[in-house]
Scaffold this motif. Sequence first.
Motif, PDB file in Angstrom:
ATOM      1  N   ASN A 186       0.807  -1.217   0.000  1.00 13.82           N
ATOM      2  CA  ASN A 186       0.000   0.000   0.000  1.00 13.82           C
ATOM      3  C   ASN A 186       0.845   1.275   0.000  1.00 13.82           C
ATOM      4  OD1 ASN A 186      -2.934  -0.756   0.129  1.00 13.82           O
ATOM      5  ND2 ASN A 186      -2.092  -2.059   1.732  1.00 13.82           N
ATOM      6  N   LYS A 187       2.168   1.102  -0.074  1.00 12.28           N
ATOM      7  CA  LYS A 187       3.118   2.231  -0.128  1.00 12.28           C
ATOM      8  C   LYS A 187       2.872   3.237   0.997  1.00 12.28           C
ATOM      9  CE  LYS A 187       3.809   1.559  -4.980  1.00 12.28           C
ATOM     10  NZ  LYS A 187       3.489   1.958  -6.320  1.00 12.28           N
ATOM     11  N   LEU A 188       2.910   2.708   2.224  1.00  6.59           N
ATOM     12  CA  LEU A 188       2.651   3.530   3.399  1.00  6.59           C
ATOM     13  C   LEU A 188       3.934   3.941   4.109  1.00  6.59           C
ATOM     14  CD1 LEU A 188      -0.317   1.509   4.919  1.00  6.59           C
ATOM     15  CD2 LEU A 188      -0.441   3.629   3.573  1.00  6.59           C
ATOM     16  N   ASP A 189       3.858   5.015   4.845  1.00  2.09           N
ATOM     17  CA  ASP A 189       4.864   5.442   5.806  1.00  2.09           C
ATOM     18  C   ASP A 189       4.183   5.493   7.162  1.00  2.09           C
ATOM     19  OD1 ASP A 189       7.039   5.795   4.135  1.00  2.09           O
ATOM     20  OD2 ASP A 189       7.091   7.977   4.292  1.00  2.09           O
ATOM     21  N   LEU A 190       4.989   5.403   8.211  1.00  2.00           N
ATOM     22  CA  LEU A 190       4.471   5.575   9.565  1.00  2.00           C
ATOM     23  C   LEU A 190       4.904   6.946  10.060  1.00  2.00           C
ATOM     24  CD1 LEU A 190       3.103   4.263  12.100  1.00  2.00           C
ATOM     25  CD2 LEU A 190       5.427   3.762  12.872  1.00  2.00           C
ATOM     26  N   LEU A 191       3.945   7.739  10.475  1.00  2.00           N
ATOM     27  CA  LEU A 191       4.194   9.007  11.144  1.00  2.00           C
ATOM     28  C   LEU A 191       4.005   8.719  12.624  1.00  2.00           C
ATOM     29  CD1 LEU A 191       4.652  12.078  10.583  1.00  2.00           C
ATOM     30  CD2 LEU A 191       2.178  12.328  10.787  1.00  2.00           C
ATOM     31  N   TYR A 192       5.018   9.017  13.436  1.00  2.00           N
ATOM     32  CA  TYR A 192       4.963   8.629  14.843  1.00  2.00           C
ATOM     33  C   TYR A 192       5.667   9.636  15.734  1.00  2.00           C
ATOM     34  CZ  TYR A 192       9.791   7.019  14.262  1.00  2.00           C
ATOM     35  OH  TYR A 192      11.148   6.963  14.024  1.00  2.00           O
ATOM     36  N   GLN A 193       5.392   9.541  17.029  1.00  2.00           N
ATOM     37  CA  GLN A 193       6.001  10.384  18.047  1.00  2.00           C
ATOM     38  C   GLN A 193       6.716   9.519  19.062  1.00  2.00           C
ATOM     39  OE1 GLN A 193       2.958  12.558  20.125  1.00  2.00           O
ATOM     40  NE2 GLN A 193       3.524  14.472  19.178  1.00  2.00           N
ATOM     41  N   GLU A 194       7.869   9.969  19.514  1.00  2.00           N
ATOM     42  CA  GLU A 194       8.592   9.275  20.589  1.00  2.00           C
ATOM     43  C   GLU A 194       8.028   9.675  21.955  1.00  2.00           C
ATOM     44  OE1 GLU A 194      10.767   6.918  20.537  1.00  2.00           O
ATOM     45  OE2 GLU A 194      11.406   6.927  18.451  1.00  2.00           O
ATOM     46  N   GLU A 195       7.731  10.973  22.117  1.00  2.00           N
ATOM     47  CA  GLU A 195       7.195  11.432  23.398  1.00  2.00           C
ATOM     48  C   GLU A 195       6.262  12.620  23.203  1.00  2.00           C
ATOM     49  OE1 GLU A 195      10.819  14.259  24.959  1.00  2.00           O
ATOM     50  OE2 GLU A 195      10.932  12.124  25.434  1.00  2.00           O
ATOM     51  N   LYS A 196       5.413  12.809  24.199  1.00  2.00           N
ATOM     52  CA  LYS A 196       4.474  13.932  24.193  1.00  2.00           C
ATOM     53  C   LYS A 196       5.221  15.203  24.576  1.00  2.00           C
ATOM     54  CE  LYS A 196       0.726  10.913  25.661  1.00  2.00           C
ATOM     55  NZ  LYS A 196      -0.224  10.592  26.734  1.00  2.00           N
ATOM     56  N   ILE A 197       4.547  16.321  24.425  1.00  2.00           N
ATOM     57  CA  ILE A 197       5.163  17.608  24.732  1.00  2.00           C
ATOM     58  C   ILE A 197       5.637  17.704  26.184  1.00  2.00           C
ATOM     59  CG2 ILE A 197       3.079  18.893  25.329  1.00  2.00           C
ATOM     60  CD1 ILE A 197       4.317  21.142  23.455  1.00  2.00           C
ATOM     61  N   ASP A 198       4.963  16.961  27.086  1.00  3.07           N
ATOM     62  CA  ASP A 198       5.346  16.979  28.503  1.00  3.07           C
ATOM     63  C   ASP A 198       6.465  15.988  28.831  1.00  3.07           C
ATOM     64  OD1 ASP A 198       4.054  14.527  28.416  1.00  3.07           O
ATOM     65  OD2 ASP A 198       2.469  15.070  29.823  1.00  3.07           O
ATOM     66  N   GLY A 199       6.984  15.300  27.794  1.00  2.00           N
ATOM     67  CA  GLY A 199       8.079  14.353  27.987  1.00  2.00           C
ATOM     68  C   GLY A 199       7.627  12.923  28.231  1.00  2.00           C
ATOM     69  N   GLU A 200       6.332  12.711  28.416  1.00  2.00           N
ATOM     70  CA  GLU A 200       5.792  11.364  28.627  1.00  2.00           C
ATOM     71  C   GLU A 200       5.870  10.575  27.316  1.00  2.00           C
ATOM     72  OE1 GLU A 200       1.452   9.495  29.770  1.00  2.00           O
ATOM     73  OE2 GLU A 200       1.973  11.466  30.563  1.00  2.00           O
ATOM     74  N   GLU A 201       6.060   9.251  27.417  1.00  2.00           N
ATOM     75  CA  GLU A 201       6.086   8.404  26.218  1.00  2.00           C
ATOM     76  C   GLU A 201       4.800   8.558  25.425  1.00  2.00           C
ATOM     77  OE1 GLU A 201       6.836   4.259  26.704  1.00  2.00           O
ATOM     78  OE2 GLU A 201       8.937   4.570  27.202  1.00  2.00           O
ATOM     79  N   SER A 202       4.935   8.516  24.100  1.00  2.00           N
ATOM     80  CA  SER A 202       3.776   8.663  23.235  1.00  2.00           C
ATOM     81  C   SER A 202       3.587   7.431  22.369  1.00  2.00           C
ATOM     82  CB  SER A 202       3.961   9.881  22.324  1.00  2.00           C
ATOM     83  OG  SER A 202       2.903   9.989  21.407  1.00  2.00           O
ATOM     84  N   THR A 203       2.340   7.069  22.161  1.00  2.00           N
ATOM     85  CA  THR A 203       2.018   6.004  21.207  1.00  2.00           C
ATOM     86  C   THR A 203       1.307   6.570  19.985  1.00  2.00           C
ATOM     87  OG1 THR A 203      -0.062   5.507  22.344  1.00  2.00           O
ATOM     88  CG2 THR A 203       1.874   4.194  22.972  1.00  2.00           C
ATOM     89  N   PHE A 204       1.337   7.911  19.845  1.00  2.00           N
ATOM     90  CA  PHE A 204       0.699   8.527  18.687  1.00  2.00           C
ATOM     91  C   PHE A 204       1.367   8.037  17.410  1.00  2.00           C
ATOM     92  CE2 PHE A 204       1.007  11.582  15.258  1.00  2.00           C
ATOM     93  CZ  PHE A 204      -0.333  11.731  14.938  1.00  2.00           C
ATOM     94  N   HIS A 205       0.535   7.633  16.466  1.00  2.00           N
ATOM     95  CA  HIS A 205       1.023   7.230  15.152  1.00  2.00           C
ATOM     96  C   HIS A 205      -0.132   7.241  14.167  1.00  2.00           C
ATOM     97  CE1 HIS A 205      -0.799   3.510  16.525  1.00  2.00           C
ATOM     98  NE2 HIS A 205      -0.777   3.064  15.282  1.00  2.00           N
ATOM     99  N   LYS A 206       0.203   7.337  12.910  1.00  2.00           N
ATOM    100  CA  LYS A 206      -0.784   7.141  11.858  1.00  2.00           C
ATOM    101  C   LYS A 206      -0.045   6.735  10.598  1.00  2.00           C
ATOM    102  CE  LYS A 206      -1.394  11.917  10.264  1.00  2.00           C
ATOM    103  NZ  LYS A 206      -2.390  12.960  10.029  1.00  2.00           N
ATOM    104  N   PHE A 207      -0.772   6.069   9.739  1.00  2.00           N
ATOM    105  CA  PHE A 207      -0.209   5.632   8.463  1.00  2.00           C
ATOM    106  C   PHE A 207      -0.563   6.670   7.409  1.00  2.00           C
ATOM    107  CE2 PHE A 207      -1.017   1.701  10.852  1.00  2.00           C
ATOM    108  CZ  PHE A 207       0.293   1.243  10.922  1.00  2.00           C
ATOM    109  N   ILE A 208       0.428   7.031   6.604  1.00  2.00           N
ATOM    110  CA  ILE A 208       0.227   8.006   5.540  1.00  2.00           C
ATOM    111  C   ILE A 208       0.817   7.453   4.257  1.00  2.00           C
ATOM    112  CG2 ILE A 208       0.161   9.990   7.102  1.00  2.00           C
ATOM    113  CD1 ILE A 208       3.074  10.551   6.359  1.00  2.00           C
ATOM    114  N   ASN A 209       0.380   7.984   3.135  1.00  2.00           N
ATOM    115  CA  ASN A 209       0.927   7.565   1.853  1.00  2.00           C
ATOM    116  C   ASN A 209       2.347   8.076   1.690  1.00  2.00           C
ATOM    117  OD1 ASN A 209      -1.430   6.241   0.902  1.00  2.00           O
ATOM    118  ND2 ASN A 209      -2.317   8.211   0.356  1.00  2.00           N
ATOM    119  N   ARG A 210       3.205   7.221   1.138  1.00  2.00           N
ATOM    120  CA  ARG A 210       4.569   7.641   0.829  1.00  2.00           C
ATOM    121  C   ARG A 210       4.542   8.679  -0.268  1.00  2.00           C
ATOM    122  NH1 ARG A 210       7.555   1.881   0.361  1.00  2.00           N
ATOM    123  NH2 ARG A 210       6.915   1.258   2.433  1.00  2.00           N
ATOM    124  N   GLU A 211       5.435   9.619  -0.153  1.00  2.00           N
ATOM    125  CA  GLU A 211       5.522  10.655  -1.199  1.00  2.00           C
ATOM    126  C   GLU A 211       6.507  10.254  -2.259  1.00  2.00           C
ATOM    127  OE1 GLU A 211       6.342  14.273   0.856  1.00  2.00           O
ATOM    128  OE2 GLU A 211       4.438  14.202   1.894  1.00  2.00           O
TER     129      GLU A 211
END
Length: 93
Positions: free
Chosen positions: A68-93
Amino acid sequence: MSSSKQTHNHATIKAWAEKHGGVPAIVADTAKGDNDGVLRIHFPKHSENKSDLKEIDWDTFFENFDSNKLDLLYQEEKIDGEESTFHKFINRE
């Protein structure tokens, strides 16, 4: 400071997911034809109900991810320094 990263490197994705307790999954009942279903990275310890998710192996996950030619957009940590599990799949450019 919180910032997002983007990758399609399999080792990076797997390491990030496992570091945060994530497992590869698909949304149940979304498979159509040759499509295995809608991809997700599931974080069981952050979820009360995963009945709509079906865990899959990493090989199947990455086959679907690459076809599906995807990339993963992700975060290592939140703005407050806490671990983050934020992610989403986006189309590769």
